[in-house]
Design a protein around this motif. Structure first.
Motif, short mmCIF file in Angstrom:
data_model
loop_
_atom_site.label_atom_id
_atom_site.label_comp_id
_atom_site.label_asym_id
_atom_site.label_seq_id
_atom_site.Cartn_x
_atom_site.Cartn_y
_atom_site.Cartn_z
N LYS A 54 6.14 2.29 -10.43
CA LYS A 54 7.30 3.06 -9.94
C LYS A 54 8.02 2.23 -8.90
O LYS A 54 7.47 1.27 -8.35
N GLY A 55 9.27 2.59 -8.64
CA GLY A 55 10.04 1.87 -7.64
C GLY A 55 11.20 1.10 -8.23
O GLY A 55 12.01 1.66 -8.98
N VAL A 91 8.07 -1.76 -9.47
CA VAL A 91 7.18 -2.02 -8.36
C VAL A 91 7.80 -1.43 -7.08
O VAL A 91 9.02 -1.42 -6.93
N GLU A 92 6.95 -0.95 -6.19
CA GLU A 92 7.42 -0.42 -4.91
C GLU A 92 7.59 -1.58 -3.92
O GLU A 92 6.78 -1.80 -3.04
N SER A 93 8.68 -2.32 -4.09
CA SER A 93 8.96 -3.48 -3.25
C SER A 93 9.71 -3.04 -1.98
O SER A 93 10.41 -2.03 -1.96
N SER A 94 9.55 -3.84 -0.94
CA SER A 94 10.23 -3.56 0.33
C SER A 94 11.61 -4.23 0.35
O SER A 94 11.94 -5.04 -0.53
N ASP A 95 12.41 -3.90 1.35
CA ASP A 95 13.71 -4.56 1.51
C ASP A 95 13.53 -6.07 1.63
O ASP A 95 14.28 -6.86 1.04
N PRO A 101 19.95 -6.38 -10.34
CA PRO A 101 19.99 -5.90 -8.96
C PRO A 101 18.66 -5.30 -8.51
O PRO A 101 17.99 -4.60 -9.28
N ASN A 102 18.28 -5.58 -7.27
CA ASN A 102 17.09 -5.02 -6.63
C ASN A 102 15.77 -5.42 -7.29
O ASN A 102 14.73 -4.84 -7.00
#
Length: 410
Positions: free
Chosen positions: A233-234, A257-261, A297-298
């Motif tokens: 998720k993410g 994936v739950e990646s950070s900024d 993106p992202n």
């Protein structure tokens, strides 16, 4: 194929049982082996996550065993062996705990498409715990043997047809590879003046082209290193399989994936980026490339990958996607790769890859030429692949009906 919801299990004949994996057999990883012990010339086959890896001078198992690929691009594949073999740590060995016909069990596991249960992490892999609770229908032993004999006959006929079509695909793949390699290393004009490239493995190149090492063409970056609990998720995530299976990255990747900024700023995926597979148990999976033609993106990318971001105005992405898959480059990597327990591509070795850089106009012409000439070959290959898919589906349907009791075998 058998569905995730296991609806195929109901109903089964009254004399049959439905058992979970852990009630039927144990799954245990094989024994680690370093790649310097594997060669094409020794006596005993070595099986890993993707099947046969090569041969070695010793064995871990002697007898009839089922092996399930535990890790790698083809995890979930099932092999039946009846000889002395070395099962590596990337294969799961099946040890029945009740009386079973192993040939029958081979067909059941093969049809269950175990690869669909691989964990959503940086590299495909199967967990024994996740597999252990799956269920399968178990008929009486005598019927297991009859089902296996029936399927040996029916599937053998289908497998022969599939093998012939795969041979045609292999010939087409060779033709495509030769077309690509010739165009990206020698250009389109056979009468063009040439010059020494200055790199032994390249020889002479067209006079207007440059030859550089990859470290002078772009900047390398390993992918994100994050725990398995963050996957599923993410934000978008470029996986090992996305690169391994494609000349160009899919426009929409399926991984999350739950990646950070900070992660999304550091491990970006932009147009022109070239991704390479970094680690595997076999050299055949190392250094496979895929080029991003449109930014995602992202997105971030897996730690089992290396991203090379070319410096501006050097490589056309449409040219890169063919150049870094050419057979001469693959040969270079095979020769230079230092194999240990798992093959691993370092940034240092990757940076030493020779890169030919035609003028931009030539890059555009070469990319257009390859795309145009591949179109006809790809159409033929697509028709053959569709035929193989239909045969494979027919084969799976026969097996499913036989192993669930829908088809009565006497």
């Amino acid at each position: 194929m058998l569905g995730l919801n296991e609806s195929w299990l109901a109903p089964v004949p009254k004399t049959w049982q439905v058992r979970k994996f852990y009630q039927t057999f144990r799954l245990k990883s094989g024994v680690a082996i370093t790649s310097d012990r594997i060669s094409p010339d020794d006596a005993f086959p070595v099986y890993g996550g993707n099947g046969l890896r090569g041969y070695t001078d010793d064995y871990t198992h002697d007898g009839t065993y089922l092996l399930i690929g535990r890790q790698g691009a083809l995890c979930g594949n099932v092999h039946m062996v009846s000889e002395k073999i070395w099962a590596s740590e990337h294969a799961l060995v099946v040890y029945p705990t009740i009386k079973l016909d192993q040939r029958w069990l081979f067909y059941v596991l093969q049809t269950m498409d175990l690869g669909q249960y691989s964990m959503a992490t940086a590299q495909p892999g199967l967990s024994v715990d996740n597999l252990s609770t799956l269920r399968l229908p178990v008929p009486p032993t005598e019927l297991q043997t009859k089902i296996a004999q029936y399927l040996d006959l029916r599937c053998g006929e289908i497998d022969d047809l599939i093998a012939k079509k795969r041979s045609l695909l292999a010939l087409l793949a060779e033709k495509r590879s030769a077309l690509i390699t010739r165009a990206v290393t020698k250009g389109l004009d056979p009468t063009a003046r040439t010059k020494p490239s200055g790199i032994d493995s390249l020889g002479d190149i067209p006079a207007q082209w440059e030859a550089r090492r990859l470290r002078f063409v772009g900047r390398a970056q390993n992918g994100i290193n994050i725990g398995g609990e963050f996957f599923g998720k993410g934000y978008p995530f470029v996986s090992y399989s996305d690169v391994f299976k494609n000349f160009e990255l899919p426009q929409e990747v399926t991984g999350l994936v739950e990646s950070s900024d900070a992660d999304r700023n550091r491990y970006t995926v932009r147009s022109g980026d070239i991704f390479f597979t970094r680690t595997s148990e076999t050299i055949e999976e190392i250094g496979m490339s895929s080029v991003c033609l449109k930014a995602i993106p992202n997105a971030t990318f897996a730690g089992f990958l290396i991203r090379v971001r070319p410096y501006p105005n050097i490589l056309l992405p449409e040219f890169s996607k063919f150049y870094f898959r050419n057979t001469s480059l693959r040969a270079f990597l095979v020769k230079e790769m230092n194999l240990v327990t798992r093959a691993s591509l370092s940034q240092t070795l990757l940076g030493n890859i020779p890169v030919l850089i035609p003028p931009r106009e030539d890059q555009e012409k070469i990319a257009a030429f390859i795309n145009e000439n591949l179109a006809a070959l790809n159409d033929v290959a697509s028709n053959i692949e569709n035929a193989i898919e239909r045969l494979t589906e027919y084969r799976a349907a026969i097996i499913t009906k036989a192993v669930t009791g829908e088809l009565e075998v006497t």
